[in-house]
Design an enzyme around this catalytic site. Structure first.
Site, short mmCIF file in Angstrom:
data_model
loop_
_atom_site.label_atom_id
_atom_site.label_comp_id
_atom_site.label_asym_id
_atom_site.label_seq_id
_atom_site.Cartn_x
_atom_site.Cartn_y
_atom_site.Cartn_z
N GLU A 185 73.67 5.23 39.92
CA GLU A 185 74.60 5.32 38.68
C GLU A 185 73.76 6.40 37.91
O GLU A 185 74.24 6.94 37.08
CB GLU A 185 74.61 3.91 38.26
N GLU A 237 89.30 4.65 27.81
CA GLU A 237 89.58 5.30 29.00
C GLU A 237 90.93 5.85 29.20
O GLU A 237 91.77 5.58 29.96
CB GLU A 237 89.05 4.33 30.24
N ASN A 246 83.64 6.99 36.89
CA ASN A 246 84.43 6.37 38.08
C ASN A 246 83.97 7.20 39.42
O ASN A 246 84.61 7.03 40.45
CB ASN A 246 85.73 5.78 38.22
N HIS A 253 84.72 1.70 46.27
CA HIS A 253 85.42 0.25 45.93
C HIS A 253 86.06 -0.24 47.44
O HIS A 253 86.17 -1.35 47.79
CB HIS A 253 86.61 0.42 44.70
P1 NAD Z 1 73.41 -8.25 39.68
O1 NAD Z 1 73.55 -8.57 38.10
O2 NAD Z 1 74.10 -9.03 40.57
O3 NAD Z 1 71.65 -8.19 39.83
C1 NAD Z 1 71.11 -7.93 41.13
C2 NAD Z 1 70.45 -8.92 41.59
O4 NAD Z 1 69.07 -8.68 41.12
C3 NAD Z 1 70.66 -10.51 41.28
O5 NAD Z 1 70.14 -11.19 42.38
C4 NAD Z 1 69.78 -10.68 39.99
O6 NAD Z 1 69.53 -12.11 39.99
C5 NAD Z 1 68.52 -10.06 40.48
N1 NAD Z 1 67.70 -9.67 39.42
C6 NAD Z 1 68.09 -9.04 38.27
N2 NAD Z 1 67.23 -8.52 37.46
C7 NAD Z 1 66.23 -8.70 38.09
C8 NAD Z 1 64.66 -8.49 37.56
N3 NAD Z 1 64.44 -7.70 36.60
N4 NAD Z 1 63.88 -8.74 38.78
C9 NAD Z 1 63.81 -9.82 39.68
N5 NAD Z 1 65.30 -9.88 40.34
C10 NAD Z 1 66.36 -9.38 39.33
O7 NAD Z 1 73.66 -6.84 40.07
P2 NAD Z 1 73.82 -5.50 39.26
O8 NAD Z 1 73.78 -4.37 40.07
O9 NAD Z 1 73.01 -5.29 37.96
O10 NAD Z 1 75.26 -5.49 38.49
C11 NAD Z 1 76.56 -5.38 39.60
C12 NAD Z 1 77.58 -5.78 38.40
O11 NAD Z 1 77.62 -4.97 37.52
C13 NAD Z 1 79.00 -5.87 39.37
O12 NAD Z 1 79.53 -7.04 39.14
C14 NAD Z 1 79.55 -4.63 38.81
O13 NAD Z 1 81.17 -4.76 38.83
C15 NAD Z 1 79.36 -4.50 37.37
N6 NAD Z 1 79.26 -3.20 36.69
C16 NAD Z 1 79.67 -3.13 35.48
C17 NAD Z 1 79.84 -2.11 34.93
C18 NAD Z 1 80.49 -2.30 33.32
O14 NAD Z 1 80.69 -1.05 32.82
N7 NAD Z 1 80.67 -3.29 32.71
C19 NAD Z 1 79.50 -0.97 35.45
C20 NAD Z 1 78.94 -0.96 36.49
C21 NAD Z 1 78.84 -2.12 37.15
N1 GLY Z 2 80.99 2.03 34.74
C1 GLY Z 2 82.05 2.93 34.11
C2 GLY Z 2 82.44 2.66 32.52
O1 GLY Z 2 81.63 2.13 32.00
O2 GLY Z 2 83.43 3.10 32.20
#
Ligand code: NAD
Ligand code: GLY
Length: 368
Positions: A185, A237, A246, A253
């Protein structure tokens, strides 16, 4: 410390990026924690790594941390956890003027943000993102959501946080695979609109990922600033600008759906592959020089992210992947907008892409 304003009309907030923000949490929340009890939502793994630091910062300042600890993983973004979280916040007597804290990655941030959006028709929340992905993307911009049986992120709300504190120290406990997944990202901002940043990534990603603090601060702050500029212009958006974020997500996806949204392919890994596919498809239909698409793919591979869909061992054809795209929530009156590229740093929204052509392209990428 880098301080990035997110100037959304009526709901401006700051993203602060520095090392050690959690250890000085109360000071960094700058008066937002107005009561003794402080509700914090996190997951078990994050709590194990950072619960003590956050708990101590709060108790040292006279607060009482009140923890709601969920299981780690994508499955946590469920109706069941949303209900349980809202019920817990109600039992904690959280009021609309209070701030709920999300301590975790995108999963915790998305779920907590949605719970905050609907609690008493909306209370404040503070994002303490603990993954690179959450720091550069999900904690900023106010998209909140849960998953349902019909798909990912299909139910949610736009609800901006009141503050985001991105503590670079948390990246030290993040598993390497999660760090790399978040990096997808970061480089996305270069590929979609900032060729200079892509070249910076090409030169500095290895040292940044290895832990260089100054490079990490630059990468996170630059990414957040890019997202803040876009979100300020097109929060909901609707203008085709935020949709550029995106890039890689439509292809990604489909790959996530095909691999069951499982640990087989993390979200950022799918985005990395998706960006390579978007670049190659753009080159294939004559939009982007092939050399630029090759450069993007080389960079993704060089840092250790997946760049070849054929390496996933998928037992499907291009049509099956294209069919997943039909369920994409960006579908608009039977058409699926794709983010394609004219060059590195030159993404645009294409509305007339033929899914048959995409399926044929994916067959080639799958080696069929
Ligand atoms: P996540 O929140 O599942 O975290 C990944 C893993 O890392 C988990 O097992 C967590 O327990 C662990 N973890 C987190 N921080 C840690 C740390 N500092 N030390 C050790 N372990 C740690 O995954 P992610 O990649 O952060 O987020 C993915 C999610 O984000 C998806 O659900 C996706 O849809 C969402 N997302 C949302 C947006 C948005 O704009 N809202 C954008 C991109 C992704
Ligand atoms: N991750 C895409 C958005 O925030 O729009």
């Amino acid at each position: 410390m880098a301080v990035i304003p997110v100037d959304i009309a009526g709901r401006p907030y700051e993203v602060r990026v520095d090392t050690g923000l959690l250890a000085e949490l109360v000071e960094n929340c700058r008066g937002k924690l107005r009561k003794r009890p402080v509700p914090i939502i996190t997951d078990r793994q994050v709590h194990a790594a950072w619960g003590k630091v956050v708990g101590k910062a709060l108790t040292d300042a006279g607060h009482e941390p009140r923890w709601h600890i969920l299981e780690p993983g994508e499955k946590t973004k469920s109706w069941a956890n949303l209900t349980a979280t809202v019920d817990w916040l109600l039992a904690e007597e959280v009021e609309r003027g209070d701030h709920v804290i999300a301590l975790g990655g995108g999963v915790i941030g998305d779920l907590t943000g949605f719970a905050a959006a609907i609690l008493k028709r909306g209370c404040h929340f503070i994002q303490l993102p603990t993954t690179l992905l959450a720091q550069v993307d999900s904690s900023v911009g106010g998209k909140t959501a849960i998953n349902t049986a019909a798909g990912k992120n299909l139910v949610g709300a736009f609800h901006q946080p009141a503050l985001v504190l991105a503590d670079l120290a948390v990246l030290d406990t993040l598993p390497r695979r999660e760090l790399l997944s978040g990096y997808a990202e970061v480089v996305k901002y270069g590929l979609l609109g900032d060729a200079d940043f892509f070249h910076w990534c090409d030169a500095n990603a290895d040292a940044m990922l290895a832990g260089n603090a100054a490079l990490r601060e630059y990468a996170v702050a630059h990414s957040v600033a890019a997202k803040a500029r876009i979100v300020k212009e097109d929060e909901r958006e609707t203008l085709g600008l935020r949709a550029l974020l995106n890039l890689g997500h439509t292809f990604g996806h489909a790959l996530e759906a095909q691999t069951g949204f499982s640990d087989r392919l993390l979200h950022g890994e799918a985005v990395a592959l998706g960006m390579v596919l978007a670049a190659r498809f753009s080159a294939r239909i004559g939009l982007m020089p092939q050399a630029s698409a090759d450069h993007a793919a080389r960079h993704i591979a060089k840092v250790g992210l997946p760049s070849e869909v054929s390496s996933l061992g998928l037992n499907c054809d291009g049509r099956a992947l294209a069919d997943h795209m039909l369920h994409d929530k960006k579908m608009d009156a039977g058409r699926l907008p794709f983010v394609l590229m004219k060059g590195i740093g030159e993404a645009f929204l294409a509305k007339d892409v033929s899914l048959d052509e995409v399926a044929g392209f994916l067959d080639e990428e799958l080696g069929r």
